[in-house]
Design an enzyme around this catalytic site. Structure first.
Site, short mmCIF file in Angstrom:
data_model
loop_
_atom_site.label_atom_id
_atom_site.label_comp_id
_atom_site.label_asym_id
_atom_site.label_seq_id
_atom_site.Cartn_x
_atom_site.Cartn_y
_atom_site.Cartn_z
CD GLU A 62 -1.25 0.40 3.66
OE1 GLU A 62 -1.76 1.53 3.80
OE2 GLU A 62 -1.51 -0.57 4.37
NE ARG A 121 0.02 6.30 5.62
CZ ARG A 121 -0.27 5.01 5.60
NH1 ARG A 121 -0.57 4.36 6.69
NH2 ARG A 121 -0.29 4.36 4.46
NE ARG A 163 -3.29 4.43 3.52
CZ ARG A 163 -3.76 5.49 4.16
NH1 ARG A 163 -4.19 6.53 3.48
NH2 ARG A 163 -3.80 5.53 5.47
CG HIS A 173 -8.68 3.74 5.60
ND1 HIS A 173 -8.78 2.72 6.51
CD2 HIS A 173 -7.42 4.19 5.66
CE1 HIS A 173 -7.62 2.57 7.11
NE2 HIS A 173 -6.77 3.44 6.60
#
Length: 135
Positions: free
Chosen positions: A92, A103, A107, A126
């Site tokens: 990731e 963060r 992703r 997420h």
């Protein structure tokens, strides 16, 4: 009383056998989201990624350097939305979120070799859903 407990267990989708819980179906708050009705994952082009996603995607193919320590670490695919592979296949990478103090939720997850992945997937939520990145 036993019938009432059995009904609750069926409703929750959990079966306990000798102290081991097995998930039989959706459990409140933990429903597995199918990519689509036919099991395929929707796609997104590189051009459709947010600018930060395009930058991250380029860094992945360049081998870094990555801005976060967690970038490039193993992604376990616990949600089982991505195609099944052995542990260690997926990695990731963070897609920066403007204004986020951490963060964020975005992703890119890639499978295969780090610089030459077999496939990459984008998630903006997420890991609740993914879209396969296509050229």
């Amino acid at each position: 009383m036993l019938k009432a407990v059995a009904a609750q267990v069926r409703k929750a989708g959990v079966l306990c056998v000798v102290g081991v819980a097995l998930v039989l179906g959706p459990v409140a708050g933990h429903a597995r989201k199918s990519p689509s009705s036919d099991g395929s994952i929707a796609s997104i082009t590189v051009a459709e990624l947010p600018p930060q996603g395009r930058s991250t995607y380029a860094l992945i193919h360049d081998g870094g350097p990555f801005p976060f320590d967690k970038d490039g670490t193993v992604f376990g695919n616990r949600e089982r939305i991505l195609p099944a592979h052995q542990r260690g296949y997926y990695r990731e990478y963070t897609v920066k979120t403007p204004g986020a103090r951490n963060r964020g939720a975005r992703r890119i997850v890639c499978g295969g070799k780090p610089r030459l992945p077999d496939a990459c997937y984008y998630t903006s939520d997420h890991y609740a859903s993914f879209r396969k990145i296509v050229e």
